[in-house]
Design a protein around this motif. Structure first.
Motif, PDB file in Angstrom:
ATOM      1  N   LEU A  97     -27.563 -32.257 -20.996  1.00  0.00           N
ATOM      2  CA  LEU A  97     -26.651 -32.802 -19.982  1.00  0.00           C
ATOM      3  C   LEU A  97     -25.627 -31.776 -19.530  1.00  0.00           C
ATOM      4  CD1 LEU A  97     -26.073 -36.451 -21.273  1.00  0.00           C
ATOM      5  CD2 LEU A  97     -27.378 -35.736 -19.275  1.00  0.00           C
ATOM      6  N   SER A  98     -25.180 -30.921 -20.465  1.00  0.00           N
ATOM      7  CA  SER A  98     -24.225 -29.865 -20.094  1.00  0.00           C
ATOM      8  C   SER A  98     -24.863 -28.890 -19.115  1.00  0.00           C
ATOM      9  CB  SER A  98     -23.740 -29.111 -21.334  1.00  0.00           C
ATOM     10  OG  SER A  98     -22.970 -29.955 -22.151  1.00  0.00           O
ATOM     11  N   CYS A  99     -26.128 -28.538 -19.362  1.00  0.00           N
ATOM     12  CA  CYS A  99     -26.845 -27.631 -18.453  1.00  0.00           C
ATOM     13  C   CYS A  99     -27.057 -28.278 -17.078  1.00  0.00           C
ATOM     14  CB  CYS A  99     -28.197 -27.233 -19.036  1.00  0.00           C
ATOM     15  SG  CYS A  99     -28.076 -25.995 -20.327  1.00  0.00           S
ATOM     16  N   PHE A 142     -15.573 -38.690  -2.928  1.00  0.00           N
ATOM     17  CA  PHE A 142     -14.727 -37.661  -3.554  1.00  0.00           C
ATOM     18  C   PHE A 142     -14.762 -37.746  -5.082  1.00  0.00           C
ATOM     19  CE2 PHE A 142     -12.932 -37.574   0.756  1.00  0.00           C
ATOM     20  CZ  PHE A 142     -13.121 -36.216   1.001  1.00  0.00           C
ATOM     21  N   PHE A 143     -15.012 -38.943  -5.603  1.00  0.00           N
ATOM     22  CA  PHE A 143     -15.160 -39.056  -7.057  1.00  0.00           C
ATOM     23  C   PHE A 143     -16.440 -38.353  -7.504  1.00  0.00           C
ATOM     24  CE2 PHE A 143     -15.811 -41.108 -11.189  1.00  0.00           C
ATOM     25  CZ  PHE A 143     -14.541 -40.953 -11.721  1.00  0.00           C
ATOM     26  N   MET A 144     -17.492 -38.463  -6.654  1.00  0.00           N
ATOM     27  CA  MET A 144     -18.735 -37.753  -6.956  1.00  0.00           C
ATOM     28  C   MET A 144     -18.487 -36.239  -6.945  1.00  0.00           C
ATOM     29  SD  MET A 144     -22.380 -37.739  -4.912  1.00  0.00           S
ATOM     30  CE  MET A 144     -21.809 -36.771  -3.529  1.00  0.00           C
ATOM     31  N   LEU A 145     -17.767 -35.741  -5.941  1.00  0.00           N
ATOM     32  CA  LEU A 145     -17.464 -34.299  -5.867  1.00  0.00           C
ATOM     33  C   LEU A 145     -16.645 -33.855  -7.073  1.00  0.00           C
ATOM     34  CD1 LEU A 145     -16.600 -33.522  -2.118  1.00  0.00           C
ATOM     35  CD2 LEU A 145     -18.775 -33.286  -3.290  1.00  0.00           C
ATOM     36  N   LEU A 146     -15.711 -34.719  -7.513  1.00  0.00           N
ATOM     37  CA  LEU A 146     -14.875 -34.389  -8.678  1.00  0.00           C
ATOM     38  C   LEU A 146     -15.727 -34.202  -9.924  1.00  0.00           C
ATOM     39  CD1 LEU A 146     -12.006 -34.147  -9.998  1.00  0.00           C
ATOM     40  CD2 LEU A 146     -12.131 -36.603 -10.401  1.00  0.00           C
ATOM     41  N   THR A 147     -16.635 -35.155 -10.188  1.00  0.00           N
ATOM     42  CA  THR A 147     -17.473 -35.064 -11.397  1.00  0.00           C
ATOM     43  C   THR A 147     -18.458 -33.898 -11.297  1.00  0.00           C
ATOM     44  OG1 THR A 147     -18.883 -36.773 -10.448  1.00  0.00           O
ATOM     45  CG2 THR A 147     -17.308 -37.480 -12.106  1.00  0.00           C
ATOM     46  N   LEU A 148     -18.951 -33.627 -10.073  1.00  0.00           N
ATOM     47  CA  LEU A 148     -19.860 -32.486  -9.883  1.00  0.00           C
ATOM     48  C   LEU A 148     -19.145 -31.173 -10.163  1.00  0.00           C
ATOM     49  CD1 LEU A 148     -21.768 -33.385  -6.565  1.00  0.00           C
ATOM     50  CD2 LEU A 148     -22.768 -33.214  -8.837  1.00  0.00           C
ATOM     51  N   GLY A 149     -17.901 -31.092  -9.707  1.00  0.00           N
ATOM     52  CA  GLY A 149     -17.142 -29.847  -9.877  1.00  0.00           C
ATOM     53  C   GLY A 149     -16.663 -29.622 -11.299  1.00  0.00           C
ATOM     54  N   LEU A 150     -16.253 -30.703 -11.967  1.00  0.00           N
ATOM     55  CA  LEU A 150     -15.652 -30.556 -13.299  1.00  0.00           C
ATOM     56  C   LEU A 150     -16.599 -29.958 -14.326  1.00  0.00           C
ATOM     57  CD1 LEU A 150     -13.378 -33.704 -13.823  1.00  0.00           C
ATOM     58  CD2 LEU A 150     -12.661 -31.325 -13.725  1.00  0.00           C
ATOM     59  N   ASP A 151     -17.865 -30.436 -14.385  1.00  0.00           N
ATOM     60  CA  ASP A 151     -18.718 -29.912 -15.451  1.00  0.00           C
ATOM     61  C   ASP A 151     -19.144 -28.465 -15.206  1.00  0.00           C
ATOM     62  OD1 ASP A 151     -20.320 -31.046 -13.505  1.00  0.00           O
ATOM     63  OD2 ASP A 151     -21.006 -32.668 -14.788  1.00  0.00           O
ATOM     64  N   SER A 152     -19.125 -28.023 -13.942  1.00  0.00           N
ATOM     65  CA  SER A 152     -19.348 -26.593 -13.677  1.00  0.00           C
ATOM     66  C   SER A 152     -18.136 -25.800 -14.171  1.00  0.00           C
ATOM     67  CB  SER A 152     -19.563 -26.343 -12.185  1.00  0.00           C
ATOM     68  OG  SER A 152     -20.722 -27.006 -11.731  1.00  0.00           O
ATOM     69  N   PHE A 196     -20.753 -38.560 -19.105  1.00  0.00           N
ATOM     70  CA  PHE A 196     -20.267 -39.262 -17.920  1.00  0.00           C
ATOM     71  C   PHE A 196     -20.352 -38.377 -16.673  1.00  0.00           C
ATOM     72  CE2 PHE A 196     -16.714 -40.290 -15.046  1.00  0.00           C
ATOM     73  CZ  PHE A 196     -17.105 -41.573 -14.677  1.00  0.00           C
ATOM     74  N   THR A 197     -19.789 -37.140 -16.749  1.00  0.00           N
ATOM     75  CA  THR A 197     -19.685 -36.300 -15.547  1.00  0.00           C
ATOM     76  C   THR A 197     -21.034 -35.791 -15.043  1.00  0.00           C
ATOM     77  OG1 THR A 197     -19.259 -34.321 -16.902  1.00  0.00           O
ATOM     78  CG2 THR A 197     -17.334 -35.512 -16.069  1.00  0.00           C
ATOM     79  N   ALA A 198     -22.054 -35.740 -15.910  1.00  0.00           N
ATOM     80  CA  ALA A 198     -23.369 -35.258 -15.460  1.00  0.00           C
ATOM     81  C   ALA A 198     -24.258 -36.383 -14.952  1.00  0.00           C
ATOM     82  CB  ALA A 198     -24.080 -34.514 -16.591  1.00  0.00           C
ATOM     83  N   THR A 199     -23.972 -37.623 -15.370  1.00  0.00           N
ATOM     84  CA  THR A 199     -24.844 -38.736 -14.977  1.00  0.00           C
ATOM     85  C   THR A 199     -24.256 -39.590 -13.844  1.00  0.00           C
ATOM     86  OG1 THR A 199     -23.867 -40.078 -16.748  1.00  0.00           O
ATOM     87  CG2 THR A 199     -25.928 -38.938 -17.253  1.00  0.00           C
TER      88      THR A 199
END
Length: 628
Positions: free
Chosen positions: A39-41, A380-390, A236-239
């Protein structure tokens, strides 16, 4: 009679709790569950670029036909280099600096990687800050960029309701007008009118500064305990982005005119395939989307157990990333098709890439929907979770790299060290919160991870295959996974991947274009500063070579030869995984044959021990052939 004491080395770690951590160096930390790594990858690779770069690249480079070079480049460049990075990290259990024990002469490659990642982490978190700003702005009944008439709007502002009304009576000339969402972004969020250019940053925008502080605080809290904490957050942030993406997709395709956008996105123009630009664009998309060369993959893999099946994980992540990009294209272009129908303009007039799509076009499209604040918040919540795990990956890379270099001093204080790094990068990013901050962000985006990153990846590929040796590397993978990589991987590592990266590098240099933001052209000094950013990461390689050569003894050629050989302690980090040339080469090694440890642990010989015996036999035969 006293009980016989079993030496620590021969105690079976699995006899205590049998969890996943039994094979890993305890003081370094490791993933606490089997899905943490995968999931991290996925979270690291699936980022903002999948949403705002891929769909635009696809439609400008032949629509559906772009998928042909995209998947070919994925096979030639993406998958092989991805697998190479994971293998290096998992085999050595070391970060992107210490992993260069494989060939200390090239340690500068690791230093270049850390410099690139640090620069990217500074501006990437600023993008997350913009996302947070819009996320909070969406918590209202009326979106602030819905209408003109606010203090930041100009006379050129024209909202879509007026255009729609105009279509019924007189045609409205929209060529010299600006949408409310565009003025909200440039004149309110950025307040870019307060700056005359990159040399005049203007005042700090305190609302942006607080959003940047919040984004760094979130990142710090999530990486506080290293992979033990970030490995749980990614569940959470990857799924969750996938759930939102599917919701946006369903909403998008049910809108009137959605087919116009989707047709525009996917209509194949096969004549584009004859252009070299399309193939280069496909390779660039793969290169940056998978995040190879940034050290994140290597770092994540270094926290794996020695026999984790990274071969399977490579295909899951790389193909999952490609499918996500294509899905995101449907979600974006279905809404753009609806928007073009509402405005009465062609799709290509509303389609944009990068921040223009995320902060201008899509928010404007949201205002046209019923329940617009809800859809805006979701986007924007989707963009937030996409950005955070990177961003987690970038930070974990920097922290791991430095703590692996100074384990005795920094590992016990990893949380404090992470805080210092976050504070330092936050302070460096303050210039991005000024009125002219967007100019600095564009400069960092264009140059920090440009040709410097390509040089790092090409050098890594060449060192592993030519200096360390393809046979050795394949043998290492066989020790871990129980089989050697096939001819496809070997051909890509030896020839295809480095040749493609070289072509990318040459293309980038030949087709070099100065940075620009809208109509603003950057001054010469800013261009020079940007080029220096890229060159500095490349210069780390010869600087590292000089240091490595000076630490050796003998003539210059002898020093170079010695520095290019693997260090004595290179190899698996645990004694029980060291076979063949790696036996008893660790400092303080007690065991002549780690096989004893395995036999005690498993109550017999496992498939991995069979592999180890085969590898040893092969090496002995090769040594005999060489001596003859």
């Amino acid at each position: 009679l006293a009980q016989p004491v079993t030496p620590d080395l021969l105690v079976s770690p699995s006899s205590q709790d049998g969890d996943l951590g039994s094979e890993c160096p305890e003081d370094r930390g490791n993933w606490t569950g089997r899905l943490d790594f995968l999931l991290s990858c996925i979270g690291y690779c699936v980022g903002l670029g999948n949403v705002w770069r891929f769909p635009y690249r696809a439609y400008t480079n032949g629509g559906g036909a772009f998928l042909v070079p995209y998947f070919i480049m994925l096979a030639i460049c993406g998958i092989p280099i991805f697998f190479m990075e994971l293998s290096l990290g998992q085999f050595s259990s070391l970060g992107p600096l210490a992993v260069w024990k494989i060939s200390p002469l090239f340690k500068g490659v690791g230093m270049g990687t850390i410099l690139i990642v640090s620069l990217v982490a500074i501006y990437y978190n600023m993008i997350i800050a913009y996302v947070l700003f819009y996320l909070f702005a969406s918590l209202t009944s009326d979106l602030p960029w819905q209408h003109c008439g606010n203090w930041w709007n100009t006379d050129l502002c024209l909202d879509h309701h007026v255009i729609k009304a105009g279509n019924n009576t007189l045609p409205v000339n929209i060529s010299n007008t600006v949408s409310p969402s565009e003025e909200y972004w440039s004149r309110y969020v950025l307040h870019i009118q307060g700056s005359s250019g990159i040399g005049d940053p203007g005042r700090i925008r305190w609302n942006l500064c607080l959003c940047l502080l919040l984004s760094w605080t979130i990142v710090y809290l999530c990486i506080l305990k290293g992979v033990k904490s970030s490995g749980k957050v990614v569940y959470f942030t990857a799924t969750f982005p996938y759930l939102i993406l599917v919701m946006l997709l369903i909403r998008g395709v049910t809108l009137e005119g959605a087919w116009k956008g989707i047709r525009f996105y996917l209509t194949p123009q096969f004549d584009h395939l004859l252009s070299s630009k399309v193939w280069i664009e496909a390779a660039l998309q793969i290169f940056y989307s998978l995040g190879v060369g940034f050290g994140g993959l290597l770092t994540f893999a270094s926290y794996n157990t020695f026999h984790q099946n990274i071969y399977r994980d490579t295909f899951i992540v790389t193909l999952g990333n490609a499918i996500t990009s294509i899905l995101a294209g449907f979600a974006i272009f279905s809404v753009l098709g609806y928007m073009s129908q509402e405005l009465g303009v062609p799709v290509n007039q509303v389609a944009k890439a990068g921040p223009g799509l995320a902060f201008v076009v899509y928010p404007q499209a949201m205002t046209m929907l019923p329940l617009s604040p809800f859809w805006s918040f979701l986007f924007f919540f989707m963009l937030l979770t996409l950005g955070l795990d990177s961003q987690f990956a970038f930070m974990e890379t920097i922290v791991t790299a430095v703590t692996d270099e100074f384990p005795y001093y920094l590992r016990p204080k990893k949380a404090s060290f992470s805080a210092i790094i976050c504070i330092a990068l936050f302070l460096m990013g303050l210039i991005l919160t000024t009125e002219g901050g967007m100019y600095w962000l564009v400069l960092l985006d264009d140059y920090s991870a440009g040709f410097g990153l390509m040089v790092v990846v090409i050098t890594t590929c060449l060192v592993v295959t030519r200096v360390y040796g393809m046979k050795r590397f394949c043998r290492d993978i066989q020790m871990m996974l129980g089989f050697k990589p096939g001819p496809y991987f070997r051909a890509c590592w030896m020839v295809l991947s480095p040749a493609t990266m070289m072509a990318l590098l040459v293309y980038n240099i030949v087709k070099y274009q100065p940075s620009e933001y809208g109509n603003y052209r950057f001054p010469t000094w800013a261009e020079v500063l940007g080029i220096l950013m890229g060159v500095l990461s490349c210069l780390m390689i010869p600087m590292g070579m000089v240091v490595a050569v000076l630490q050796e003894e003998g003539t210059l050629w002898e020093r170079v030869q010695q520095a290019s050989r693997p260090a004595m302690d290179w190899g698996p980090s645990l004694e029980e995984n060291r076979t063949g040339v790696y036996v008893a080469s660790l400092a303080g090694s007690q065991s002549p044959k780690p096989l004893m440890v395995h036999m005690r642990k498993y109550g017999g010989i496992t498939s991995y021990e069979n592999t180890a015996i085969e590898v040893d036999r092969e090496m002995e035969e090769e040594d005999e052939e060489e001596s003859m």
